[in-house]
Design a protein around this motif. Structure first.
Motif, PDB file in Angstrom:
ATOM      1  N   TYR A   1       0.679   5.608  -8.940  1.00  0.00           N
ATOM      2  CA  TYR A   1      -0.095   6.672  -9.588  1.00  0.00           C
ATOM      3  C   TYR A   1       0.827   7.712 -10.223  1.00  0.00           C
ATOM      4  O   TYR A   1       0.567   8.186 -11.337  1.00  0.00           O
ATOM      5  CB  TYR A   1      -1.064   7.323  -8.597  1.00  0.00           C
ATOM      6  N   ALA A   2       1.909   8.047  -9.542  1.00  0.00           N
ATOM      7  CA  ALA A   2       2.865   9.010 -10.094  1.00  0.00           C
ATOM      8  C   ALA A   2       3.478   8.483 -11.393  1.00  0.00           C
ATOM      9  O   ALA A   2       3.610   9.219 -12.377  1.00  0.00           O
ATOM     10  CB  ALA A   2       3.960   9.317  -9.073  1.00  0.00           C
ATOM     11  N   LEU A   3       3.843   7.209 -11.407  1.00  0.00           N
ATOM     12  CA  LEU A   3       4.401   6.622 -12.622  1.00  0.00           C
ATOM     13  C   LEU A   3       3.360   6.586 -13.734  1.00  0.00           C
ATOM     14  O   LEU A   3       3.678   6.849 -14.910  1.00  0.00           O
ATOM     15  CB  LEU A   3       4.938   5.218 -12.330  1.00  0.00           C
ATOM     16  N   ALA A   4       2.116   6.290 -13.394  1.00  0.00           N
ATOM     17  CA  ALA A   4       1.038   6.294 -14.387  1.00  0.00           C
ATOM     18  C   ALA A   4       0.872   7.687 -14.988  1.00  0.00           C
ATOM     19  O   ALA A   4       0.730   7.834 -16.213  1.00  0.00           O
ATOM     20  CB  ALA A   4      -0.269   5.829 -13.738  1.00  0.00           C
ATOM     21  N   CYS A   5       0.907   8.708 -14.151  1.00  0.00           N
ATOM     22  CA  CYS A   5       0.783  10.090 -14.630  1.00  0.00           C
ATOM     23  C   CYS A   5       1.955  10.475 -15.527  1.00  0.00           C
ATOM     24  O   CYS A   5       1.772  11.148 -16.545  1.00  0.00           O
ATOM     25  CB  CYS A   5       0.672  11.058 -13.449  1.00  0.00           C
ATOM     26  N   ASP A   6       3.150  10.049 -15.163  1.00  0.00           N
ATOM     27  CA  ASP A   6       4.316  10.351 -16.000  1.00  0.00           C
ATOM     28  C   ASP A   6       4.196   9.722 -17.383  1.00  0.00           C
ATOM     29  O   ASP A   6       4.530  10.349 -18.387  1.00  0.00           O
ATOM     30  CB  ASP A   6       5.608   9.875 -15.322  1.00  0.00           C
TER      31      ASP A   6
ATOM     32  N   GLU B   1      -9.116   2.725  -7.570  1.00  0.00           N
ATOM     33  CA  GLU B   1      -8.710   1.371  -7.172  1.00  0.00           C
ATOM     34  C   GLU B   1      -7.599   1.383  -6.131  1.00  0.00           C
ATOM     35  O   GLU B   1      -7.539   0.505  -5.275  1.00  0.00           O
ATOM     36  CB  GLU B   1      -8.272   0.564  -8.394  1.00  0.00           C
ATOM     37  N   LEU B   2      -6.705   2.356  -6.212  1.00  0.00           N
ATOM     38  CA  LEU B   2      -5.589   2.420  -5.271  1.00  0.00           C
ATOM     39  C   LEU B   2      -5.857   3.418  -4.140  1.00  0.00           C
ATOM     40  O   LEU B   2      -4.963   3.733  -3.357  1.00  0.00           O
ATOM     41  CB  LEU B   2      -4.286   2.772  -6.009  1.00  0.00           C
ATOM     42  N   LYS B   3      -7.089   3.908  -4.082  1.00  0.00           N
ATOM     43  CA  LYS B   3      -7.519   4.797  -2.999  1.00  0.00           C
ATOM     44  C   LYS B   3      -6.583   5.992  -2.819  1.00  0.00           C
ATOM     45  O   LYS B   3      -6.137   6.302  -1.710  1.00  0.00           O
ATOM     46  CB  LYS B   3      -7.667   4.021  -1.692  1.00  0.00           C
ATOM     47  N   ILE B   4      -6.293   6.659  -3.930  1.00  0.00           N
ATOM     48  CA  ILE B   4      -5.440   7.849  -3.891  1.00  0.00           C
ATOM     49  C   ILE B   4      -6.321   9.037  -3.526  1.00  0.00           C
ATOM     50  O   ILE B   4      -7.291   9.340  -4.224  1.00  0.00           O
ATOM     51  CB  ILE B   4      -4.756   8.100  -5.255  1.00  0.00           C
ATOM     52  N   ASP B   5      -6.000   9.700  -2.450  1.00  0.00           N
ATOM     53  CA  ASP B   5      -6.715  10.888  -2.005  1.00  0.00           C
ATOM     54  C   ASP B   5      -6.700  11.934  -3.122  1.00  0.00           C
ATOM     55  O   ASP B   5      -5.700  12.124  -3.799  1.00  0.00           O
ATOM     56  CB  ASP B   5      -6.010  11.414  -0.743  1.00  0.00           C
ATOM     57  N   ARG B   6      -7.814  12.617  -3.313  1.00  0.00           N
ATOM     58  CA  ARG B   6      -7.949  13.578  -4.412  1.00  0.00           C
ATOM     59  C   ARG B   6      -6.908  14.691  -4.338  1.00  0.00           C
ATOM     60  O   ARG B   6      -6.362  15.106  -5.358  1.00  0.00           O
ATOM     61  CB  ARG B   6      -9.375  14.159  -4.408  1.00  0.00           C
ATOM     62  N   LEU B   7      -6.621  15.187  -3.157  1.00  0.00           N
ATOM     63  CA  LEU B   7      -5.625  16.249  -3.013  1.00  0.00           C
ATOM     64  C   LEU B   7      -4.233  15.742  -3.380  1.00  0.00           C
ATOM     65  O   LEU B   7      -3.478  16.414  -4.086  1.00  0.00           O
ATOM     66  CB  LEU B   7      -5.640  16.805  -1.582  1.00  0.00           C
ATOM     67  N   HIS B   8      -3.897  14.545  -2.928  1.00  0.00           N
ATOM     68  CA  HIS B   8      -2.601  13.954  -3.284  1.00  0.00           C
ATOM     69  C   HIS B   8      -2.526  13.693  -4.784  1.00  0.00           C
ATOM     70  O   HIS B   8      -1.496  13.936  -5.412  1.00  0.00           O
ATOM     71  CB  HIS B   8      -2.369  12.657  -2.517  1.00  0.00           C
TER      72      HIS B   8
ATOM     73  N   GLU C   1       0.810  -1.219   0.000  1.00  0.00           N
ATOM     74  CA  GLU C   1       0.000   0.000   0.000  1.00  0.00           C
ATOM     75  C   GLU C   1       0.848   1.275   0.000  1.00  0.00           C
ATOM     76  O   GLU C   1       0.454   2.278  -0.599  1.00  0.00           O
ATOM     77  CB  GLU C   1      -0.944  -0.017   1.199  1.00  0.00           C
ATOM     78  N   HIS C   2       2.015   1.242   0.631  1.00  0.00           N
ATOM     79  CA  HIS C   2       2.837   2.457   0.660  1.00  0.00           C
ATOM     80  C   HIS C   2       3.392   2.822  -0.719  1.00  0.00           C
ATOM     81  O   HIS C   2       3.925   3.921  -0.897  1.00  0.00           O
ATOM     82  CB  HIS C   2       3.966   2.342   1.698  1.00  0.00           C
TER      83      HIS C   2
END
Length: 140
Positions: A91-96, A118-125, A84-85
């Protein structure tokens, strides 16, 4: 699918996420492949990664994209292999990868939204990660 997905490493899961973003619009671009290769070559998370695994993970990802419930299966595999960490890293790699060609297409945007969910990424993050990717990939 005939591939063994039970033994995927966290790095394999990260590669699968990157490949899925590249494949999402049915047009795998050279700039996206370069972004994936650079991430694997230079990021510390991939320091001990066997780069020959990229082909294996690419085939698994492509096979999943051909299945009716393949995206759900992909996320199940990713969550099983990825601690999870490392969700925000994924997500960062996906965005790149999505930003690598200087344009975001609807299928990429939809997949990024699904990854966030799916990975429960907070909207602000997620917004901060997206802004960083956009800044890194500006042409001028």
């Amino acid at each position: 699918m005939t591939h063994d997905t039970a033994n995927l490493s966290p790095q394999d899961a990260l590669v699968a996420i990157m490949i899925s973003v590249s494949m999402s619009d049915d047009n795998v671009r050279t700039s996206e492949l370069v972004a994936i290769q650079q991430a694997v070559n230079y990021l510390p998370i991939f320091a001990d990664y066997d780069v020959s695994r990229i082909k294996v993970v690419s085939r698994i990802t492509a096979d999943l994209f051909e299945e009716e419930e393949g995206l759900d299966a992909l996320f199940g595999i990713v969550r099983a292999a990825l601690p999870e960490h490392l969700y925000e890293t994924a997500y960062a790699l996906a965005c790149d990868v999505a930003a690598a060609d200087g344009a975001l297409y609807q299928p990429e945007l939809r997949l990024l939204e699904e990854i966030r969910y799916e990975l429960k990424i907070d909207r602000l993050h997620a917004a901060a990660i997206e802004r960083g990717a956009r800044a890194r990939h500006l042409a001028e």
